[in-house]
Design a protein around this motif. Structure first.
Motif, PDB file in Angstrom:
ATOM      1  N   ILE A  73       0.842  -1.195   0.000  1.00 13.93           N
ATOM      2  CA  ILE A  73       0.000   0.000   0.000  1.00 13.93           C
ATOM      3  C   ILE A  73       0.873   1.240   0.000  1.00 13.93           C
ATOM      4  O   ILE A  73       1.624   1.485   0.955  1.00 13.93           O
ATOM      5  CB  ILE A  73      -0.982  -0.035   1.189  1.00 13.93           C
ATOM      6  CG1 ILE A  73      -1.989  -1.171   0.931  1.00 13.93           C
ATOM      7  CG2 ILE A  73      -1.700   1.311   1.352  1.00 13.93           C
ATOM      8  CD1 ILE A  73      -2.901  -1.493   2.051  1.00 13.93           C
ATOM      9  N   ALA A  74       0.795   1.999  -1.105  1.00 17.14           N
ATOM     10  CA  ALA A  74       1.661   3.165  -1.282  1.00 17.14           C
ATOM     11  C   ALA A  74       0.858   4.420  -1.614  1.00 17.14           C
ATOM     12  O   ALA A  74       1.318   5.291  -2.340  1.00 17.14           O
ATOM     13  CB  ALA A  74       2.688   2.876  -2.375  1.00 17.14           C
ATOM     14  N   THR A  75      -0.353   4.482  -1.083  1.00 19.35           N
ATOM     15  CA  THR A  75      -1.209   5.653  -1.268  1.00 19.35           C
ATOM     16  C   THR A  75      -0.777   6.736  -0.263  1.00 19.35           C
ATOM     17  O   THR A  75       0.027   6.464   0.624  1.00 19.35           O
ATOM     18  CB  THR A  75      -2.673   5.264  -0.982  1.00 19.35           C
ATOM     19  OG1 THR A  75      -2.720   4.650   0.310  1.00 19.35           O
ATOM     20  CG2 THR A  75      -3.216   4.297  -2.017  1.00 19.35           C
ATOM     21  N   PRO A  76      -1.329   7.971  -0.360  1.00 17.84           N
ATOM     22  CA  PRO A  76      -1.010   8.979   0.665  1.00 17.84           C
ATOM     23  C   PRO A  76      -1.363   8.499   2.079  1.00 17.84           C
ATOM     24  O   PRO A  76      -2.242   7.654   2.257  1.00 17.84           O
ATOM     25  CB  PRO A  76      -1.880  10.182   0.253  1.00 17.84           C
ATOM     26  CG  PRO A  76      -2.016  10.032  -1.234  1.00 17.84           C
ATOM     27  CD  PRO A  76      -2.112   8.548  -1.464  1.00 17.84           C
ATOM     28  N   HIS A  77      -0.666   9.077   3.078  1.00 19.93           N
ATOM     29  CA  HIS A  77      -0.748   8.608   4.471  1.00 19.93           C
ATOM     30  C   HIS A  77      -2.171   8.484   5.011  1.00 19.93           C
ATOM     31  O   HIS A  77      -2.450   7.591   5.806  1.00 19.93           O
ATOM     32  CB  HIS A  77       0.011   9.556   5.412  1.00 19.93           C
ATOM     33  CG  HIS A  77       1.399   9.881   4.983  1.00 19.93           C
ATOM     34  ND1 HIS A  77       2.176   9.031   4.223  1.00 19.93           N
ATOM     35  CD2 HIS A  77       2.172  10.973   5.220  1.00 19.93           C
ATOM     36  CE1 HIS A  77       3.357   9.591   4.017  1.00 19.93           C
ATOM     37  NE2 HIS A  77       3.385  10.765   4.599  1.00 19.93           N
ATOM     38  N   ASN A  78      -3.033   9.412   4.615  1.00 23.52           N
ATOM     39  CA  ASN A  78      -4.364   9.463   5.242  1.00 23.52           C
ATOM     40  C   ASN A  78      -5.221   8.238   4.945  1.00 23.52           C
ATOM     41  O   ASN A  78      -6.195   7.976   5.650  1.00 23.52           O
ATOM     42  CB  ASN A  78      -5.100  10.740   4.830  1.00 23.52           C
ATOM     43  CG  ASN A  78      -5.373  10.794   3.332  1.00 23.52           C
ATOM     44  OD1 ASN A  78      -4.534  10.381   2.534  1.00 23.52           O
ATOM     45  ND2 ASN A  78      -6.526  11.301   2.955  1.00 23.52           N
ATOM     46  N   VAL A  94      -0.271  -7.758   4.062  1.00 20.04           N
ATOM     47  CA  VAL A  94      -0.106  -6.332   3.753  1.00 20.04           C
ATOM     48  C   VAL A  94       1.275  -5.827   4.167  1.00 20.04           C
ATOM     49  O   VAL A  94       1.746  -6.069   5.279  1.00 20.04           O
ATOM     50  CB  VAL A  94      -1.193  -5.485   4.469  1.00 20.04           C
ATOM     51  CG1 VAL A  94      -0.885  -3.985   4.358  1.00 20.04           C
ATOM     52  CG2 VAL A  94      -2.582  -5.779   3.887  1.00 20.04           C
ATOM     53  N   LEU A  95       1.893  -5.100   3.229  1.00 17.40           N
ATOM     54  CA  LEU A  95       3.065  -4.284   3.522  1.00 17.40           C
ATOM     55  C   LEU A  95       2.604  -2.851   3.299  1.00 17.40           C
ATOM     56  O   LEU A  95       2.292  -2.476   2.166  1.00 17.40           O
ATOM     57  CB  LEU A  95       4.227  -4.639   2.582  1.00 17.40           C
ATOM     58  CG  LEU A  95       5.474  -3.749   2.702  1.00 17.40           C
ATOM     59  CD1 LEU A  95       6.142  -3.913   4.068  1.00 17.40           C
ATOM     60  CD2 LEU A  95       6.477  -4.060   1.591  1.00 17.40           C
ATOM     61  N   CYS A  96       2.512  -2.075   4.371  1.00 20.73           N
ATOM     62  CA  CYS A  96       1.958  -0.725   4.280  1.00 20.73           C
ATOM     63  C   CYS A  96       3.066   0.311   4.410  1.00 20.73           C
ATOM     64  O   CYS A  96       3.852   0.264   5.346  1.00 20.73           O
ATOM     65  CB  CYS A  96       0.918  -0.509   5.374  1.00 20.73           C
ATOM     66  SG  CYS A  96       0.273   1.168   5.398  1.00 20.73           S
ATOM     67  N   GLU A  97       3.099   1.238   3.472  1.00 24.10           N
ATOM     68  CA  GLU A  97       4.133   2.281   3.479  1.00 24.10           C
ATOM     69  C   GLU A  97       4.074   3.062   4.794  1.00 24.10           C
ATOM     70  O   GLU A  97       3.025   3.212   5.389  1.00 24.10           O
ATOM     71  CB  GLU A  97       3.934   3.203   2.262  1.00 24.10           C
ATOM     72  CG  GLU A  97       5.176   3.944   1.795  1.00 24.10           C
ATOM     73  CD  GLU A  97       6.498   3.214   1.994  1.00 24.10           C
ATOM     74  OE1 GLU A  97       7.224   3.577   2.938  1.00 24.10           O
ATOM     75  OE2 GLU A  97       6.832   2.302   1.220  1.00 24.10           O
ATOM     76  N   LYS A  98       5.226   3.529   5.235  1.00 27.12           N
ATOM     77  CA  LYS A  98       5.271   4.304   6.472  1.00 27.12           C
ATOM     78  C   LYS A  98       4.864   5.742   6.207  1.00 27.12           C
ATOM     79  O   LYS A  98       5.002   6.188   5.091  1.00 27.12           O
ATOM     80  CB  LYS A  98       6.649   4.235   7.125  1.00 27.12           C
ATOM     81  CG  LYS A  98       7.814   4.114   6.140  1.00 27.12           C
ATOM     82  CD  LYS A  98       8.903   5.080   6.337  1.00 27.12           C
ATOM     83  CE  LYS A  98       8.734   6.343   5.561  1.00 27.12           C
ATOM     84  NZ  LYS A  98       8.456   6.319   4.156  1.00 27.12           N
ATOM     85  N   PRO A  99       4.373   6.467   7.186  1.00 24.81           N
ATOM     86  CA  PRO A  99       3.948   5.986   8.491  1.00 24.81           C
ATOM     87  C   PRO A  99       2.679   5.144   8.332  1.00 24.81           C
ATOM     88  O   PRO A  99       1.833   5.455   7.486  1.00 24.81           O
ATOM     89  CB  PRO A  99       3.629   7.286   9.247  1.00 24.81           C
ATOM     90  CG  PRO A  99       3.170   8.215   8.175  1.00 24.81           C
ATOM     91  CD  PRO A  99       3.984   7.873   6.967  1.00 24.81           C
ATOM     92  N   MET A 100       2.568   4.085   9.128  1.00 20.84           N
ATOM     93  CA  MET A 100       1.437   3.175   8.909  1.00 20.84           C
ATOM     94  C   MET A 100       0.092   3.866   9.072  1.00 20.84           C
ATOM     95  O   MET A 100      -0.881   3.487   8.434  1.00 20.84           O
ATOM     96  CB  MET A 100       1.539   1.937   9.794  1.00 20.84           C
ATOM     97  CG  MET A 100       1.520   2.200  11.269  1.00 20.84           C
ATOM     98  SD  MET A 100       1.967   0.720  12.217  1.00 20.84           S
ATOM     99  CE  MET A 100       0.422  -0.124  12.391  1.00 20.84           C
TER     100      MET A 100
END
Length: 324
Positions: A73-78, A94-100
């Motif tokens: 998941i590499a969408t904007p943080h929100n 799931v591998l979620c881009e930081k910050p989670m």
């Protein structure tokens, strides 16, 4: 089991996703099965470039793709929390881009979903897995620089409001702390653990995001001096200092290709530890190994590690009065 291919999906096809997908191509038993963007043209362009089998114009369609095993998941943080939870509920790793997430409460919900549905979840803190960081943590653990009592780390660059709209967008979780401040905080945490006390001050934009934030993390016998800025540059080196010596991570330290070790002010030796590709490859390999071993979290960046860091960030968010 052995070395079977792991089938990946990518959601949110911006700049980081491109770098990630390039690294995915370097890994033999990784396959890019599907990509999704709300803009079909973008999905088709991205998919074509990185040999994806399927391109979707809806995240839900990708979540429902029965072949996809793990979603990056590499969408904007929100949107990280909501999309991660939806993917986990669909039985996807799931591998979620930081910050989670933008709040500790959301971070807790994400970890709970991983446990409830018994699927792997990890925040994409790629720096944890790069060779130089793995190596220096081992050396510090073996006492090579004595007891660590000082860390200095920053992440700073000059961002442009016109070119990087997301970074300056409050709705999307923009600002220095959540975008890049998490990196120096991460370094302090992996070396020294949870601080006893945190002091933070920020300079704000008129729209209320933080343009720069400086942080002091106080430990029993150590301090970390940390900084994040999207309005000025720094040398991007990091120093970890102990009672017997110090380690200087090459710039930019968060993807360092090596470091120097100083013992009693003498430069002992320089270690060269390049990353494979851009460096995302190392977290990809970790995710795949965990999935092949039926583990729902990584031992190197565990659910608890994710939560601890999120809690630290939350404390700073409250101190400098950021709200999303």
């Amino acid at each position: 089991m052995g070395n079977r291919s792991i089938k990946w999906g990518i959601v949110g096809l911006g700049n980081i996703a491109s770098q990630f997908a390039s690294d995915l191509l370097l890994i033999e038993n990784a396959e890019l099965t599907a990509v999704a963007s709300r803009d079909l043209t973008k999905a088709e362009e991205f998919g074509g470039k990185f040999n994806a089998l399927r391109m979707y114009n809806s995240y839900d369609l990708l979540f429902e793709d029965s072949e996809v095993e793990i979603i990056y998941i590499a969408t904007p943080h929100n949107s990280h929390a909501e999309l991660s939870i939806k993917a986990l509920e669909n039985g996807k790793h799931v591998l979620c881009e930081k910050p989670m997430s933008l709040s500790y409460k959301d971070a807790e919900r994400m970890i709970a979903a991983s446990k409830k549905h018994n699927v792997f979840f990890m925040e994409a803190f790629w720096t944890r897995f790069i060779p130089s960081v793995q190596d220096l943590l081992q050396k510090i653990g073996n006492g090579i620089i004595g007891d660590v009592n000082y860390i200095k780390a920053d992440f700073a660059f000059h961002g442009s409001e016109t070119e990087n709209k997301r970074l300056f967008n409050k709705e999307l979780g923009g600002g220095a702390l959540f975008d890049i401040g998490v990196y120096p905080l991460f370094l302090s945490y992996i070396v020294l653990g949870k601080p006893k006390e945190i002091l933070a001050k920020a300079i704000k934009h008129k729209n209320d995001i933080d343009l720069q934030t400086s942080m002091i993390l106080q430990y029993e016998t150590a301090q970390s001096i940390l900084h994040a800025s999207i309005v000025s540059e720094s040398d991007m080196k990091a120093i970890i200092s102990g009672t017997k010596g110090r380690i200087e991570l090459n710039a930019p330290w968060y993807v360092a290709d090596g470091y120097s070790l100083f013992i009693n002010e003498e430069k002992e030796v320089t270690f060269t530890l390049p990353t494979l590709g851009k460096g995302y490859s190392h977290e990809i390999i970790e995710c795949q190994n965990c999935i092949l071993n039926n583990e729902i979290e990584s031992k190197l960046w565990s659910h608890q590690n994710c939560l601890d860091l999120s809690k630290i960030v939350e404390e700073i968010k409250i101190q400098v009065q950021l709200s999303f």
